[in-house]
Design a protein around this motif. Sequence first.
Motif, PDB file in Angstrom:
ATOM      1  N   VAL A   6       3.829  24.862   4.995  1.00  0.00           N
ATOM      2  CA  VAL A   6       2.490  24.650   5.559  1.00  0.00           C
ATOM      3  C   VAL A   6       1.552  25.675   4.946  1.00  0.00           C
ATOM      4  N   TRP A   7       0.556  25.196   4.213  1.00  0.00           N
ATOM      5  CA  TRP A   7      -0.417  26.096   3.575  1.00  0.00           C
ATOM      6  C   TRP A   7      -1.742  26.024   4.320  1.00  0.00           C
ATOM      7  N   ASN A   8      -2.311  27.189   4.595  1.00  0.00           N
ATOM      8  CA  ASN A   8      -3.591  27.296   5.296  1.00  0.00           C
ATOM      9  C   ASN A   8      -4.368  28.435   4.661  1.00  0.00           C
ATOM     10  N   GLU A   9      -5.667  28.218   4.442  1.00  0.00           N
ATOM     11  CA  GLU A   9      -6.455  29.310   3.871  1.00  0.00           C
ATOM     12  C   GLU A   9      -6.551  30.506   4.829  1.00  0.00           C
ATOM     13  N   TYR A  10      -6.477  30.285   6.132  1.00  0.00           N
ATOM     14  CA  TYR A  10      -6.391  31.349   7.142  1.00  0.00           C
ATOM     15  C   TYR A  10      -7.587  32.308   7.068  1.00  0.00           C
ATOM     16  N   ARG A  11      -8.764  31.735   7.139  1.00  0.00           N
ATOM     17  CA  ARG A  11      -9.989  32.539   7.127  1.00  0.00           C
ATOM     18  C   ARG A  11     -10.728  32.450   8.466  1.00  0.00           C
ATOM     19  N   HIS A  12     -10.932  31.242   8.980  1.00  0.00           N
ATOM     20  CA  HIS A  12     -11.648  31.086  10.254  1.00  0.00           C
ATOM     21  C   HIS A  12     -10.995  31.902  11.361  1.00  0.00           C
ATOM     22  N   GLU A  13      -9.672  31.881  11.387  1.00  0.00           N
ATOM     23  CA  GLU A  13      -8.947  32.524  12.484  1.00  0.00           C
ATOM     24  C   GLU A  13      -9.151  34.034  12.503  1.00  0.00           C
ATOM     25  N   LYS A  14      -9.548  34.614  11.393  1.00  0.00           N
ATOM     26  CA  LYS A  14      -9.745  36.059  11.295  1.00  0.00           C
ATOM     27  C   LYS A  14     -11.159  36.490  11.676  1.00  0.00           C
ATOM     28  N   GLN A 192      -7.148  12.716   8.754  1.00  0.00           N
ATOM     29  CA  GLN A 192      -8.422  13.354   9.060  1.00  0.00           C
ATOM     30  C   GLN A 192      -8.451  14.347  10.211  1.00  0.00           C
ATOM     31  N   PRO A 193      -7.775  14.148  11.346  1.00  0.00           N
ATOM     32  CA  PRO A 193      -7.971  15.070  12.472  1.00  0.00           C
ATOM     33  C   PRO A 193      -7.579  16.500  12.132  1.00  0.00           C
ATOM     34  N   GLY A 194      -8.250  17.471  12.807  1.00  0.00           N
ATOM     35  CA  GLY A 194      -7.842  18.852  12.612  1.00  0.00           C
ATOM     36  C   GLY A 194      -8.965  19.858  12.506  1.00  0.00           C
ATOM     37  N   HIS A 195     -10.125  19.585  13.134  1.00  0.00           N
ATOM     38  CA  HIS A 195     -11.198  20.576  13.112  1.00  0.00           C
ATOM     39  C   HIS A 195     -10.741  21.860  13.792  1.00  0.00           C
ATOM     40  N   GLU A 196     -11.176  22.979  13.261  1.00  0.00           N
ATOM     41  CA  GLU A 196     -10.617  24.271  13.657  1.00  0.00           C
ATOM     42  C   GLU A 196     -10.938  24.702  15.097  1.00  0.00           C
ATOM     43  N   THR A 197     -11.956  24.129  15.731  1.00  0.00           N
ATOM     44  CA  THR A 197     -12.276  24.535  17.106  1.00  0.00           C
ATOM     45  C   THR A 197     -11.878  23.489  18.140  1.00  0.00           C
ATOM     46  N   TYR A 198     -11.189  22.436  17.708  1.00  0.00           N
ATOM     47  CA  TYR A 198     -10.749  21.386  18.621  1.00  0.00           C
ATOM     48  C   TYR A 198      -9.218  21.340  18.658  1.00  0.00           C
ATOM     49  N   PRO A 199      -8.636  20.878  19.766  1.00  0.00           N
ATOM     50  CA  PRO A 199      -7.182  20.977  19.943  1.00  0.00           C
ATOM     51  C   PRO A 199      -6.378  19.817  19.353  1.00  0.00           C
ATOM     52  N   SER A 200      -6.812  19.271  18.236  1.00  0.00           N
ATOM     53  CA  SER A 200      -6.173  18.072  17.684  1.00  0.00           C
ATOM     54  C   SER A 200      -4.696  18.289  17.374  1.00  0.00           C
ATOM     55  N   TYR A 201      -4.330  19.490  16.912  1.00  0.00           N
ATOM     56  CA  TYR A 201      -2.939  19.719  16.519  1.00  0.00           C
ATOM     57  C   TYR A 201      -2.023  20.034  17.700  1.00  0.00           C
ATOM     58  N   TYR A 202      -2.587  19.973  18.926  1.00  0.00           N
ATOM     59  CA  TYR A 202      -1.760  20.048  20.134  1.00  0.00           C
ATOM     60  C   TYR A 202      -1.476  18.649  20.696  1.00  0.00           C
ATOM     61  N   ASN A 203      -2.155  17.638  20.151  1.00  0.00           N
ATOM     62  CA  ASN A 203      -1.988  16.268  20.611  1.00  0.00           C
ATOM     63  C   ASN A 203      -0.646  15.709  20.137  1.00  0.00           C
ATOM     64  N   GLU A 204       0.139  15.167  21.048  1.00  0.00           N
ATOM     65  CA  GLU A 204       1.495  14.717  20.702  1.00  0.00           C
ATOM     66  C   GLU A 204       1.492  13.550  19.725  1.00  0.00           C
ATOM     67  N   GLN A 205       0.502  12.657  19.816  1.00  0.00           N
ATOM     68  CA  GLN A 205       0.450  11.544  18.868  1.00  0.00           C
ATOM     69  C   GLN A 205       0.103  12.039  17.465  1.00  0.00           C
ATOM     70  N   VAL A 206      -0.837  12.975  17.370  1.00  0.00           N
ATOM     71  CA  VAL A 206      -1.173  13.566  16.072  1.00  0.00           C
ATOM     72  C   VAL A 206       0.056  14.260  15.487  1.00  0.00           C
ATOM     73  N   GLN A 207       0.766  14.993  16.326  1.00  0.00           N
ATOM     74  CA  GLN A 207       1.992  15.642  15.871  1.00  0.00           C
ATOM     75  C   GLN A 207       3.005  14.613  15.381  1.00  0.00           C
ATOM     76  N   LYS A 208       3.115  13.506  16.081  1.00  0.00           N
ATOM     77  CA  LYS A 208       4.052  12.445  15.692  1.00  0.00           C
ATOM     78  C   LYS A 208       3.693  11.882  14.321  1.00  0.00           C
TER      79      LYS A 208
END
Length: 236
Positions: A6-14, A192-208
């Motif tokens: 899993v690659w992430n630029e990891y900038r917003h979180e900082k 497409q889903p995955g904006h950094e301030t929304y919980p899309s990656y906690y959604n079980e269907q998105v994870q599926k």
Amino acid sequence: MIQVTVWNEYRHEKTDEEVQKMYPEGIHGQLANFIGEEFTVRTATLDEEEHGLTEEVLAETDVLLWWGHVAHDEVQDEIVNRVHQRVLEGMGLIVLHSGHFSKIFKKLMGTSCDLKWREDGKHCRIWNVNPSHPIVEGVGEMIELEQEEMYGEHFDIPAPDELVFVTWFPGGEVFRSGCTYRRGNGKVFYFQPGHETYPSYYNEQVQKVIKNAIRWCAPTENTYPTYGHYQAREDV
């Protein structure tokens, strides 16, 4: 077992407290948390040496996930070319959300990959338009997210090999939000889903969907073709 990076630029979180609150372990950390339930997973970020994507790491990677947003231009061309070659050789690539504007996705698509966008905090409906596809197995007819950034057409990508999802937004826009491609021996999925301030990656269907896409993108045993000068098999 399928090996996932899993690659992430990891900038917003900082730098952004809202993003830190939503993804305290980083977006890559949350992705790795649920991916690790079924696959072997490692993470890599922009500020690591060689962006964490050394030749050794990529050689051991079956499927690479890519999330980027504000630092696309900081990704070294040498690393982009390295990832590109691995895709052609058979490594799967899953490009998430604003990764549509990454150097690697643009290189694989050959287009600008531009689109319309709006961050208004509204909901969306991600419609499954390819119900027999392995990527949507167990997902159902639709995914409804309470919040997601609007992405709208025209999405400047080549016509997908397979269109898997189309998303509707309450402003009236639609978007080709799940697209597959084959490049060389490799398979590519944009989701497409995955904006950094929304919980899309906690959604079980998105994870599926992401877990299904990892299985679909994983390399096969198909032989990589021979190119260049070639000795005749028969005397003519």
